[in-house]
Design a protein around this motif. Structure first.
Motif, PDB file in Angstrom:
ATOM      1  N   GLY A   1       0.784  -1.224   0.000  1.00 14.44           N
ATOM      2  CA  GLY A   1       0.000   0.000   0.000  1.00 14.44           C
ATOM      3  C   GLY A   1       0.816   1.275   0.000  1.00 14.44           C
ATOM      4  N   ARG A   2       2.095   1.124   0.348  1.00 17.50           N
ATOM      5  CA  ARG A   2       2.968   2.287   0.376  1.00 17.50           C
ATOM      6  C   ARG A   2       4.407   1.806   0.450  1.00 17.50           C
ATOM      7  N   THR A   3       5.317   2.553  -0.127  1.00 14.48           N
ATOM      8  CA  THR A   3       6.723   2.171  -0.007  1.00 14.48           C
ATOM      9  C   THR A   3       7.229   2.544   1.387  1.00 14.48           C
ATOM     10  N   LEU A   4       8.224   1.799   1.843  1.00  9.22           N
ATOM     11  CA  LEU A   4       8.737   1.985   3.194  1.00  9.22           C
ATOM     12  C   LEU A   4       9.908   2.953   3.281  1.00  9.22           C
ATOM     13  N   ASN A   5      10.262   3.565   2.178  1.00 13.97           N
ATOM     14  CA  ASN A   5      11.490   4.360   2.136  1.00 13.97           C
ATOM     15  C   ASN A   5      11.588   5.412   3.245  1.00 13.97           C
ATOM     16  N   ASN A   6      10.482   6.016   3.598  1.00 19.17           N
ATOM     17  CA  ASN A   6      10.513   7.094   4.591  1.00 19.17           C
ATOM     18  C   ASN A   6      10.097   6.633   5.984  1.00 19.17           C
ATOM     19  N   TYR A   7       9.980   5.323   6.150  1.00 17.69           N
ATOM     20  CA  TYR A   7       9.485   4.803   7.420  1.00 17.69           C
ATOM     21  C   TYR A   7      10.578   4.067   8.181  1.00 17.69           C
ATOM     22  N   ALA A   8      10.768   4.468   9.430  1.00 20.63           N
ATOM     23  CA  ALA A   8      11.569   3.658  10.333  1.00 20.63           C
ATOM     24  C   ALA A   8      10.710   2.482  10.784  1.00 20.63           C
ATOM     25  N   ALA A   9      11.368   1.379  11.068  1.00 16.35           N
ATOM     26  CA  ALA A   9      10.635   0.167  11.419  1.00 16.35           C
ATOM     27  C   ALA A   9      11.130  -0.399  12.737  1.00 16.35           C
ATOM     28  N   ALA A  10      10.260  -1.135  13.375  1.00 18.96           N
ATOM     29  CA  ALA A  10      10.621  -1.733  14.653  1.00 18.96           C
ATOM     30  C   ALA A  10       9.877  -3.039  14.836  1.00 18.96           C
ATOM     31  N   TRP A  11      10.417  -3.842  15.711  1.00 26.20           N
ATOM     32  CA  TRP A  11       9.743  -5.052  16.177  1.00 26.20           C
ATOM     33  C   TRP A  11       9.485  -4.892  17.677  1.00 26.20           C
ATOM     34  N   PHE A  12       8.287  -5.275  18.058  1.00 23.65           N
ATOM     35  CA  PHE A  12       7.906  -5.327  19.457  1.00 23.65           C
ATOM     36  C   PHE A  12       7.461  -6.750  19.762  1.00 23.65           C
ATOM     37  N   ARG A  13       7.369  -7.065  21.029  1.00 19.13           N
ATOM     38  CA  ARG A  13       6.853  -8.379  21.404  1.00 19.13           C
ATOM     39  C   ARG A  13       6.008  -8.245  22.664  1.00 19.13           C
ATOM     40  N   GLN A  14       5.111  -9.193  22.781  1.00 15.11           N
ATOM     41  CA  GLN A  14       4.241  -9.200  23.943  1.00 15.11           C
ATOM     42  C   GLN A  14       4.031 -10.630  24.406  1.00 15.11           C
ATOM     43  N   ALA A  15       4.456 -10.886  25.619  1.00 18.82           N
ATOM     44  CA  ALA A  15       4.256 -12.193  26.240  1.00 18.82           C
ATOM     45  C   ALA A  15       2.961 -12.158  27.052  1.00 18.82           C
ATOM     46  N   PRO A  16       2.362 -13.308  27.307  1.00 18.23           N
ATOM     47  CA  PRO A  16       1.104 -13.340  28.077  1.00 18.23           C
ATOM     48  C   PRO A  16       1.261 -12.653  29.431  1.00 18.23           C
ATOM     49  N   GLY A  17       0.335 -11.755  29.722  1.00 21.32           N
ATOM     50  CA  GLY A  17       0.350 -11.065  30.996  1.00 21.32           C
ATOM     51  C   GLY A  17       1.352  -9.945  31.122  1.00 21.32           C
TER      52      GLY A  17
ATOM     53  N   PRO B   1      13.995 -19.326  26.191  1.00 16.35           N
ATOM     54  CA  PRO B   1      12.565 -19.450  26.508  1.00 16.35           C
ATOM     55  C   PRO B   1      11.906 -18.108  26.818  1.00 16.35           C
ATOM     56  N   GLU B   2      12.654 -17.192  27.394  1.00 14.67           N
ATOM     57  CA  GLU B   2      12.072 -15.880  27.715  1.00 14.67           C
ATOM     58  C   GLU B   2      11.827 -15.013  26.481  1.00 14.67           C
ATOM     59  N   ASP B   3      12.261 -15.470  25.323  1.00 16.40           N
ATOM     60  CA  ASP B   3      11.934 -14.774  24.072  1.00 16.40           C
ATOM     61  C   ASP B   3      10.547 -15.150  23.562  1.00 16.40           C
ATOM     62  N   THR B   4       9.912 -16.109  24.201  1.00 12.59           N
ATOM     63  CA  THR B   4       8.577 -16.534  23.785  1.00 12.59           C
ATOM     64  C   THR B   4       7.588 -15.383  23.915  1.00 12.59           C
ATOM     65  N   ALA B   5       6.915 -15.074  22.803  1.00  8.01           N
ATOM     66  CA  ALA B   5       5.985 -13.951  22.763  1.00  8.01           C
ATOM     67  C   ALA B   5       5.355 -13.889  21.377  1.00  8.01           C
ATOM     68  N   VAL B   6       4.364 -13.029  21.257  1.00  7.68           N
ATOM     69  CA  VAL B   6       3.876 -12.645  19.939  1.00  7.68           C
ATOM     70  C   VAL B   6       4.701 -11.446  19.493  1.00  7.68           C
ATOM     71  N   TYR B   7       5.254 -11.545  18.305  1.00 12.01           N
ATOM     72  CA  TYR B   7       6.110 -10.497  17.766  1.00 12.01           C
ATOM     73  C   TYR B   7       5.344  -9.673  16.731  1.00 12.01           C
ATOM     74  N   TYR B   8       5.465  -8.361  16.856  1.00 12.84           N
ATOM     75  CA  TYR B   8       4.771  -7.434  15.979  1.00 12.84           C
ATOM     76  C   TYR B   8       5.772  -6.530  15.278  1.00 12.84           C
ATOM     77  N   CYS B   9       5.551  -6.306  13.999  1.00  9.51           N
ATOM     78  CA  CYS B   9       6.318  -5.287  13.308  1.00  9.51           C
ATOM     79  C   CYS B   9       5.496  -3.998  13.273  1.00  9.51           C
ATOM     80  N   ALA B  10       6.183  -2.891  13.230  1.00  9.83           N
ATOM     81  CA  ALA B  10       5.515  -1.599  13.240  1.00  9.83           C
ATOM     82  C   ALA B  10       6.381  -0.589  12.509  1.00  9.83           C
TER      83      ALA B  10
END
Length: 122
Positions: free
Chosen positions: A25-41, A87-96
């Motif tokens: 939908g859009r080129t990423l050229n002007n966008y910084a990107a990151a990964w986040f994660r969220q573990a249960p609780g 094991p502590e890396d277990t999580a749902v990982y999201y790009c943003a």
């Protein structure tokens, strides 16, 4: 912009996974990107970020030296290479993504992928 994260799975401790985030939908050229994660609780936490050109990266202390990020702007993809997984890396990982530069705050990001589950067994 739509982001599609992929590459999650189940891996043993010490193993590796490569996550990818494809944008449409859009080129990423002007966008910084990151990964986040969220573990249960737990709250969503910053994992790593990459600048618009890919020449600068920033990582949380918990993953520094184990994770790397890359991007392919012509292909509109952002990658997270995860090595020496724990094991502590277990999580749902999201790009943003957000315009121009990275921040570590999740609320600063405008566009999010749907998340991909990473499970590291001991």
């Amino acid at each position: 912009v739509q982001l599609q994260a992929s590459g999650g799975g189940v891996v043993q401790a010490g193993g590796s996974l490569r996550l990818s985030c494809a944008a449409s939908g859009r080129t990423l050229n002007n966008y910084a990107a990151a990964w986040f994660r969220q573990a249960p609780g737990k709250e969503r936490e910053f994992v790593g970020g990459i600048s618009t050109s890919g020449d600068k990266t920033d990582f949380a202390d918990s993953v520094k030296g184990r994770f790397t990020m890359s991007r392919d702007n012509p292909k509109n993809t952002i990658n997270l290479q995860m090595n020496s997984l724990k094991p502590e890396d277990t999580a749902v990982y999201y790009c943003a993504i957000r315009l121009f530069y990275n921040l570590r705050s999740a609320s600063s990001y405008n566009y999010w992928g749907q998340g991909t589950q990473v499970t590291v067994s001991s």
